[in-house]
Design a protein around this motif. Structure first.
Motif, PDB file in Angstrom:
ATOM      1  N   UNK A 196     -22.974 128.196  31.003  1.00  0.00           N
ATOM      2  CA  UNK A 196     -23.281 127.127  31.940  1.00  0.00           C
ATOM      3  C   UNK A 196     -24.689 127.272  32.493  1.00  0.00           C
ATOM      4  N   UNK A 197     -25.209 126.163  32.994  1.00  0.00           N
ATOM      5  CA  UNK A 197     -26.498 126.102  33.673  1.00  0.00           C
ATOM      6  C   UNK A 197     -26.298 125.323  34.964  1.00  0.00           C
ATOM      7  N   UNK A 198     -26.792 125.867  36.074  1.00  0.00           N
ATOM      8  CA  UNK A 198     -26.657 125.185  37.363  1.00  0.00           C
ATOM      9  C   UNK A 198     -28.014 125.118  38.054  1.00  0.00           C
ATOM     10  N   UNK A 199     -28.209 124.057  38.836  1.00  0.00           N
ATOM     11  CA  UNK A 199     -29.426 123.873  39.619  1.00  0.00           C
ATOM     12  C   UNK A 199     -29.013 123.569  41.053  1.00  0.00           C
ATOM     13  N   UNK A 200     -29.443 124.411  41.968  1.00  0.00           N
ATOM     14  CA  UNK A 200     -29.134 124.228  43.389  1.00  0.00           C
ATOM     15  C   UNK A 200     -30.406 123.790  44.098  1.00  0.00           C
ATOM     16  N   UNK A 240     -29.733 123.070  27.539  1.00  0.00           N
ATOM     17  CA  UNK A 240     -30.606 123.743  26.573  1.00  0.00           C
ATOM     18  C   UNK A 240     -31.920 124.237  27.155  1.00  0.00           C
ATOM     19  N   UNK A 241     -32.176 124.016  28.439  1.00  0.00           N
ATOM     20  CA  UNK A 241     -33.529 124.240  28.939  1.00  0.00           C
ATOM     21  C   UNK A 241     -33.928 125.713  28.997  1.00  0.00           C
ATOM     22  N   UNK A 263     -38.115 125.619  46.488  1.00  0.00           N
ATOM     23  CA  UNK A 263     -37.657 124.524  45.646  1.00  0.00           C
ATOM     24  C   UNK A 263     -36.306 124.807  45.037  1.00  0.00           C
ATOM     25  N   UNK A 264     -35.955 124.150  43.949  1.00  0.00           N
ATOM     26  CA  UNK A 264     -34.665 124.359  43.295  1.00  0.00           C
ATOM     27  C   UNK A 264     -34.512 125.777  42.755  1.00  0.00           C
ATOM     28  N   UNK A 265     -33.250 126.176  42.621  1.00  0.00           N
ATOM     29  CA  UNK A 265     -32.907 127.463  42.021  1.00  0.00           C
ATOM     30  C   UNK A 265     -32.013 127.184  40.823  1.00  0.00           C
ATOM     31  N   UNK A 266     -32.500 127.506  39.627  1.00  0.00           N
ATOM     32  CA  UNK A 266     -31.751 127.228  38.397  1.00  0.00           C
ATOM     33  C   UNK A 266     -31.251 128.541  37.798  1.00  0.00           C
ATOM     34  N   UNK A 352     -39.989 120.097  35.279  1.00  0.00           N
ATOM     35  CA  UNK A 352     -39.160 118.900  35.408  1.00  0.00           C
ATOM     36  C   UNK A 352     -37.712 119.191  35.040  1.00  0.00           C
ATOM     37  N   UNK A 353     -37.497 119.941  33.964  1.00  0.00           N
ATOM     38  CA  UNK A 353     -36.134 120.292  33.560  1.00  0.00           C
ATOM     39  C   UNK A 353     -35.439 121.142  34.618  1.00  0.00           C
ATOM     40  N   UNK A 354     -36.166 122.108  35.184  1.00  0.00           N
ATOM     41  CA  UNK A 354     -35.580 122.996  36.192  1.00  0.00           C
ATOM     42  C   UNK A 354     -35.315 122.294  37.518  1.00  0.00           C
TER      43      UNK A 354
END
Length: 365
Positions: A196-200, A240-241, A263-266, A352-354
């Protein structure tokens, strides 16, 4: 002027010409006789004695320092460089053999490209210093030429403690662009391992995609019930990033940099227990990223078994895909040692993906 006087002057001029040619010939012979066959014989065998390398050239100045067996780049906060590039540079210098000596007059240096580096100069100064702070190499690399008949490359060089210029066999093409010396790859993942991949996001929004098992090819968005159907391409783009992440710049990091504009945390997690987190933040009008690896429990219990025997090389690679706990622990340690304490600038597309939002699942809406 009387004919007799002209004759006398002609004789004197002829004598002076002969004396000049004789002197030039003698000096040329002496120059050639004293020229070394190889500029730095045995240099590659004494690489362990070198502790610092300085380059000054068209792209700026670089300084490499060695600690134990690791070479680092001072201008990028001590980030490790590619050791094979260092060995290639040293080998290129150790292979420089003299084809013929040239001028020793400083006024001729610019035409051969061996003047000191500076504005308007394309020359490169290379200095290699040993552990006693003594210069092992100190040479100015000038213009390169290709021999038409053989295609071989030759170059003009000047040792800094010698006014003479040598025409040598070999290119010794040593760049002063920092990004040619470091590995641009930060991390690479095998897609089959990604669970899995998550972005908070700082505002609390969480974007997540996952695969329930290794047999599932496409990632699934983690969305509330009755949500619209997500675009599979947009979902897989997030999943896939982390397959490949490279950087455009690197420097030292301290925690205070990330406090003002986080910023975001991926995070990406693998089925066999490897987690990798990218934390974005803005600093000095640019977006930077820091990374951290972590050893987690395997997502699926059957992958939590240490390898008692080495993988069978005759099997299909997919059958040797999953790694045991010791291998994961070692990978985490090596990753954090390599990336810890550094911040990275990534290509805008990767940033941008992250930073994807849930709305990106539905690009047509």
């Amino acid at each position: 002027m009387k004919p007799r006087t002209l004759s006398i002057l002609a004789v004197i001029a002829a004598i002076l010409l002969v004396l000049g040619l004789a002197t030039y010939g003698r000096r040329t012979t002496e120059f050639a006789a004293s020229a070394p066959d190889v500029l730095y014989p045995g240099l590659i065998d004494n690489l362990d004695q070198i502790t610092r390398i300085e380059l000054i050239g068209p792209d700026g100045e670089l300084t490499f320092s060695r600690s134990d067996q690791q070479w680092t780049l001072d201008q990028k906060g001590g980030y490790p460089i590619r050791v094979e590039r260092m060995r290639t540079a040293v080998l290129a210098l150790s292979d420089l053999s003299v084809a013929e000596p040239k001028t020793s007059k400083p006024e001729n240096y610019p035409s051969l490209g061996v003047q000191d580096p500076g504005p308007g100069s394309e020359s490169t100064l290379v200095r290699m210093i040993d552990r006693d702070d003594r210069p092992v190499v100190s040479v100015v690399l000038g213009k390169m030429e290709r021999v038409v008949s053989s295609g071989a490359v030759r170059r003009y060089v000047r040792l800094t403690d010698d006014p003479r210029v040598y025409y040598v066999h070999g290119a010794a093409n040593i760049s002063t662009a920092w990004n040619t010396w470091v590995d641009k790859q930060i991390i690479r993942f095998t897609r089959a391992l990604i669970h899995d991949v998550s972005i908070v996001h700082p505002d609390g929004e969480i974007v997540r995609v996952y695969r329930p098992d290794t047999e599932t090819q496409d990632f699934i968005p983690d969305l509330p019930p009755l949500s619209p159907t997500a675009d599979p391409l947009a979902v897989n783009l997030i999943g896939n990033m982390f397959i490949y992440v490279g950087h455009d710049d690197v420097d030292r990091f301290n925690e205070s940099m990330a406090l003002t504009a986080p910023g975001p945390v991926a995070t990406v997690r693998t089925f066999d227990g490897f987690a990798f987190t990218a934390r974005l933040f803005d600093h000095e009008d640019a977006t930077w990223v820091v990374f951290e690896a972590e050893h987690i429990d395997p997502i699926t219990p059957e992958y939590d078994s240490p390898a008692e025997t080495p993988p069978d090389p005759t099997l299909d690679p997919e059958q040797n895909l999953f790694r045991d706990r010791d291998t994961i622990a070692q990978l985490v340690r090596q990753t954090n040692e390599r990336l810890g304490g550094f911040r990275f600038r990534l290509p805008s597309e990767t940033i941008s993906h992250l930073s994807r939002r849930t709305s990106d699942f539905f690009p047509s809406q």
